[in-house]
Each structure stands twice: as structure tokens, then as C-alpha cells.
Design an enzyme around this catalytic site. Structure first.
Site, PDB file in Angstrom:
ATOM      1  N   ASN A   1       0.802  -1.222   0.000  1.00  0.00           N
ATOM      2  CA  ASN A   1       0.000   0.000   0.000  1.00  0.00           C
ATOM      3  C   ASN A   1       0.839   1.279   0.000  1.00  0.00           C
ATOM      4  O   ASN A   1       0.377   2.323  -0.430  1.00  0.00           O
ATOM      5  CB  ASN A   1      -0.947   0.008   1.202  1.00  0.00           C
ATOM      6  CG  ASN A   1      -0.280  -0.438   2.485  1.00  0.00           C
ATOM      7  OD1 ASN A   1       0.219  -1.556   2.578  1.00  0.00           O
ATOM      8  ND2 ASN A   1      -0.248   0.428   3.460  1.00  0.00           N
TER       9      ASN A   1
ATOM     10  N   GLN B   1      -4.859  -3.931  -1.993  1.00  0.00           N
ATOM     11  CA  GLN B   1      -4.429  -2.846  -2.886  1.00  0.00           C
ATOM     12  C   GLN B   1      -4.271  -3.295  -4.329  1.00  0.00           C
ATOM     13  O   GLN B   1      -4.347  -2.482  -5.248  1.00  0.00           O
ATOM     14  CB  GLN B   1      -3.102  -2.239  -2.406  1.00  0.00           C
ATOM     15  CG  GLN B   1      -3.207  -1.463  -1.106  1.00  0.00           C
ATOM     16  CD  GLN B   1      -3.999  -0.161  -1.204  1.00  0.00           C
ATOM     17  OE1 GLN B   1      -4.374   0.294  -2.300  1.00  0.00           O
ATOM     18  NE2 GLN B   1      -4.269   0.451  -0.078  1.00  0.00           N
TER      19      GLN B   1
ATOM     20  N   ALA C   1     -13.699  -3.183  -0.264  1.00  0.00           N
ATOM     21  CA  ALA C   1     -14.447  -2.463  -1.302  1.00  0.00           C
ATOM     22  C   ALA C   1     -14.008  -1.013  -1.494  1.00  0.00           C
ATOM     23  O   ALA C   1     -14.008  -0.504  -2.607  1.00  0.00           O
ATOM     24  CB  ALA C   1     -15.944  -2.491  -0.962  1.00  0.00           C
TER      25      ALA C   1
ATOM     26  N   THR D   1     -26.219  -9.997  10.956  1.00  0.00           N
ATOM     27  CA  THR D   1     -27.084  -9.731   9.809  1.00  0.00           C
ATOM     28  C   THR D   1     -26.278  -9.066   8.703  1.00  0.00           C
ATOM     29  O   THR D   1     -25.574  -8.085   8.945  1.00  0.00           O
ATOM     30  CB  THR D   1     -28.264  -8.836  10.244  1.00  0.00           C
ATOM     31  OG1 THR D   1     -28.945  -9.519  11.290  1.00  0.00           O
ATOM     32  CG2 THR D   1     -29.212  -8.547   9.090  1.00  0.00           C
TER      33      THR D   1
ATOM     34  N   CYS E   1      -3.064   4.794   7.721  1.00  0.00           N
ATOM     35  CA  CYS E   1      -3.121   4.303   9.092  1.00  0.00           C
ATOM     36  C   CYS E   1      -1.894   4.710   9.882  1.00  0.00           C
ATOM     37  O   CYS E   1      -1.935   4.770  11.098  1.00  0.00           O
ATOM     38  CB  CYS E   1      -3.230   2.783   9.100  1.00  0.00           C
ATOM     39  SG  CYS E   1      -4.216   2.157   7.773  1.00  0.00           S
TER      40      CYS E   1
HETATM   41  N1  PLP Z   1      -4.466  -4.372   3.639  1.00  0.00           N
HETATM   42  C1  PLP Z   1      -3.895  -3.414   2.893  1.00  0.00           C
HETATM   43  C2  PLP Z   1      -2.744  -3.767   1.999  1.00  0.00           C
HETATM   44  C3  PLP Z   1      -4.384  -2.110   2.929  1.00  0.00           C
HETATM   45  O1  PLP Z   1      -3.811  -1.163   2.193  1.00  0.00           O
HETATM   46  C4  PLP Z   1      -5.484  -1.819   3.776  1.00  0.00           C
HETATM   47  C5  PLP Z   1      -5.996  -0.431   3.893  1.00  0.00           C
HETATM   48  O2  PLP Z   1      -5.267   0.529   3.733  1.00  0.00           O
HETATM   49  C6  PLP Z   1      -6.043  -2.857   4.537  1.00  0.00           C
HETATM   50  C7  PLP Z   1      -5.505  -4.123   4.435  1.00  0.00           C
HETATM   51  C8  PLP Z   1      -7.204  -2.608   5.440  1.00  0.00           C
HETATM   52  O3  PLP Z   1      -8.395  -2.480   4.705  1.00  0.00           O
HETATM   53  P1  PLP Z   1      -9.683  -1.759   5.336  1.00  0.00           P
HETATM   54  O4  PLP Z   1      -9.410  -0.291   5.305  1.00  0.00           O
HETATM   55  O5  PLP Z   1     -10.813  -2.165   4.445  1.00  0.00           O
HETATM   56  O6  PLP Z   1      -9.849  -2.284   6.717  1.00  0.00           O
END
Ligand code: PLP
Length: 393
Positions: free
Chosen positions: A149, A177, A198, A235, A323
Site C-alpha cells: 500500500n 491494494q 471495497a 445480519t 493508518c
Molecule cells: N491491507 C492493505 C494492503 C491495505 O492497504 C489496507 C488499507 O489501507 C487494509 C488491508 C485494510 O483495509 P480496510 O481499510 O478495508 O480495513
């Protein structure tokens, strides 16, 4: 120029075609898919049609798709699901995984599982031979992402998946990604488990899926009713699931846009910046990368200061994974690649999308040139180095 969005790895806008598919399930078609009356049957039919569509988009069977609350939950279900089912053992992953995998592995290590975090080379690539060497008799899972990412680097997943398959070890791949940018086919990747989300492909947030190959046994994270074959109680969010399946369909149908139009824009941005600004490190240069991600280190300037300049001019980019933003340590991905803390602190990630234009890319390059030169004019390290730092790798 009003607003330029170059942060598609953080999230993407909702495609109006996806919204249109979701709309009936946010209003008149509100049934619970577990109910037996008309409303329930209507929801169930949409849910199962979406499951079949989602499965088809990655070469899977409908009963191999478990809808989850997003990529993070899919990663957790894969890792904790296998670990808790086995009870003990050894897990192999890489040091450049998303935190959804890394921190889950750390938590499992605290619970007594043994975890190997494989190193990467300077481009961020995992060596399949290192995977082979790390395998032990008690290895219960191998988890390697398809594309990173932060850098967009594509890992040699088909090779690693084959190594796992030949040894009978379950293989999980985080394809969050990669989906929509390169072909994702569970058979060619030799995946037993594969995570999708999504909102990285113009779908809604808070919905994802875990592919679970037939014959792979997992313990659920969430218990309750018998939803999702007992692997994810609760659900079902039918509107989000319908939107996700439509987003997957569009992502596969329009894959070429990334490999032509978006790739062209990314090349334009990179060549423009490399020609116009000194002291840039293009991370993972020369390696196989996703067509829309560009991760660049600007010597002697703080990424946060550049981002502030960009934001003032209406341009949205990121200093790493969304993140990690807010944390002061340099990115674990760049650190694992051996990038110096100074360059890592000055690294910006641009992630383009199918709605970006040539004008937006040209405008971004011009704004960046001005921002970097203004910041370097007041940067002590840059001035001290005589303004002529040459950085490679
Ligand atoms: N895995 C990767 C490689 C990502 O880039 C991300 C989000 O940035 C995630 C997992 C997590 O996905 P989500 O934001 O849908 O929890």
C-alpha cells in the site's frame, strides 16, 4: 484548479454506478436475508447473486466467499482463524505487510504462536527462497501481500503460493491494494485465503471479503447466528455487499484504464518531478509496481510540510499509509527496505485514480516544485550540504 485527489490507496470515491446498484437496498428492499418472507427472499437473492459475482471476479466459487467488515477484518479472520483452529505453531509473514497483518501477527506472538517476519530487499521485495528457508515442521500459515500500500511494489506471490501449496501449508494473500490494478486470480496465486476491501476500488467503506478455499478450516472471530457459513455471524449488510460486488465487477472490466491511462499519468508525474527537482528518491524504482502508486523521498524536507503546502493548494496526497499518519516513527515499510530515516521522513505517496487528468498531474508537479524549493531554502540540512546532495536507492 479546485481539488486534486491523489490518495486513492487511502480510499476511493464511491462510483455512481456502485451507488445506483446499492440504492434499492437502502430503501424499499430492506429485508433481512435470513427471513423467509418476500422481503427476506429479495435480500437473500441479492446477497447470493453478489457472492456469485464477487467469486467470479477472482476465479473462485460462490461458497468460497465470506463477506466481512473490510480488509482489516478479512486479514484478522485469515490469520486468527487459522491460528485458533490449529491452536499452536509457526507463522511466516513479511516485514512490509499492512498493520492489519503485522499487528495481528504480533498479537498472535503474544498468545504463544511463533512468527517469522521475513526481510525484504532494497526495492521492498520478499525473496521466495527466504520463504523456503523459513518453513518449519510446525509452520501453520504463510501470509504475504500481493502489492504494498505504501510503495505499490508487487510481491512474487505466485511463486510463494506455490511453495506453500507444495508443502501443504495454508497460504494467505492480502490483495486489498492489488485488486482492480492487476489481475487477481486465486488459482494462479495458489491462495487458500485472500483478503479484499471495497473502498479501495470505488466501493463503499466497511465491507470486504475473505476468499476461503474449499477444504480450508478456520475458527470464526465473531460468533452468533449461522451467517456466512458460520464464519462471520451478524445480519448481512446487503446494500454494501451489492455495492462491493458491483465495484469488483467494474474493477475487473476497467482494469485496462489503470494500465494505460493511469500508468501514463503516473509516468508523467514521476518524470516531471525527477527532471524538475534535485535529490528525489523514487522508492522501488525498477521493480514491478502497481501502475498508480508513486512513493518518493524528498531529501532535507519533512513530508508533513510538503503535504501542508499541497493541501493549501487543494492537492491531497499522503506521507505513507493513512493508518500510519499521526505516528511519528518512519514507515516500517521504508525502514525494512533500508531507507534512511531522513529520506523516510521526507517521503510522499501519490496514488492516482481513474478520474485524474493530465492537467491535475501537471498542476501537482508545479506546486511541488515550488513547495520543495521554498522548504529547502529554509532547510538547514539542505543548505549545509551545499544544496547538492545526490541520493540513490
Ligand atoms: N491491507 C492493505 C494492503 C491495505 O492497504 C489496507 C488499507 O489501507 C487494509 C488491508 C485494510 O483495509 P480496510 O481499510 O478495508 O480495513
Amino acid at each position: 484548479m479546485s481539488k486534486v485527489y491523489l490518495d486513492h490507496n487511502a480510499t476511493t470515491p464511491l462510483d455512481p454506478r456502485v451507488l445506483a446498484a446499492m440504492q434499492p437496498f437502502l430503501s424499499e428492499a430492506f429485508g433481512n436475508a435470513s427471513s423467509h418472507h418476500y422481503y427476506g427472499r429479495q435480500a437473500r437473492q441479492a446477497l447470493e447473486a453478489s457472492r456469485a459475482l464477487a467469486a467470479k471476479m477472482i476465479g473462485a466459487e460462490p461458497d468460497e466467499i465470506v463477506f466481512t467488515g473490510g480488509g482489516t477484518e478479512s486479514d484478522n479472520l485469515a490469520l486468527r482463524g487459522i491460528a485458533h483452529h490449529k491452536g499452536s505453531g509457526h507463522i511466516i509473514t513479511s516485514s512490509v505487510e499492512h498493520h492489519a497483518v503485522l499487528r495481528t501477527c504480533n498479537a498472535l506472538a503474544e498468545d504463544g504462536f511463533s512468527v517469522t517476519f521475513l526481510p525484504v530487499d532494497r526495492r521492498g521485495v520478499v525473496d521466495p527462497d527466504e520463504v523456503k528457508r523459513a518453513i518449519r515442521r510446525d509452520t501453520i500459515l504463510i501470509s504475504i501481500m500481493l502489492a504494498n500500500n505504501e510503495t505499490g511494489i508487487i510481491e512474487p506471490v505466485p511463486e510463494i503460493g506455490l511453495i506453500a501449496r507444495e508443502r501443504g501449508i495454508p497460504f494467505h494473500c492480502d490483495a486489498v491494494q492489488a485488486m482492480g490494478k492487476i489481475p487477481v486470480d486465486v488459482a494462479s496465486l495458489h491462495a487458500d485465503l485472500l483478503s479484499l476491501s471495497a473502498h479501495k476500488i470505488y466501493g463503499p467503506k466497511g465491507i470486504g471479503a475473505l476468499f476461503v478455499k474449499r477444504g480450508t478450516t478456520l475458527s470464526p472471530l465473531i460468533t452468533g447466528g449461522h451467517h456466512e457459513r458460520g464464519l462471520r455471524a451478524g445480519t448481512e449488510n446487503v446494500a454494501a455487499i451489492v455495492g462491493f460486488a458491483r465495484a469488483l465487477e467494474l474493477a475487473v472490466d476497467e482494469l485496462d484504464i489503470y494500465n494505460t491511462q493511469v500508468l501514463h499519468l503516473r509516468s508523467k508525474l514521476e518524470s516531471n518531478l525527477l527532471a524538475g527537482i534535485e535529490g528525489i528518491t523514487l522508492h522501488s524504482d525498477g521493480a514491478e509496481r502497481l501502475p498508480h502508486t508513486s512513493c518518493m523521498g524528498f531529501a532535507s524536507v519533512e513530508a508533513e510540510s510538503i503535504l501542508l503546502h499541497l493541501d493549501l493548494k487543494g492537492i491531497a496526497a499522503s506521507s505513507g499509509s493513512a493508518c500510519t499518519t499521526g505516528e511519528s516513527e518512519p514507515s516500517h515499510v521504508l525502514t525494512a527496505m533500508g531507507v534512511s530515516p531522513e529520506i523516510a521522513q521526507g517521503t510522499i505517496r501519490f496514488s492516482l485514480g481513474r478520474e485524474n487528468t493530465e492537467e491535475e498531474v501537471d498542476y501537482t508537479a508545479e506546486v511541488l516544485k515550488t513547495a520543495v524549493s521554498q522548504l529547502r531554502a529554509i532547510s538547514f540540512p539542505w543548505q549545509e550540504a551545499g544544496t547538492r546532495i545526490s541520493i540513490t536507492g
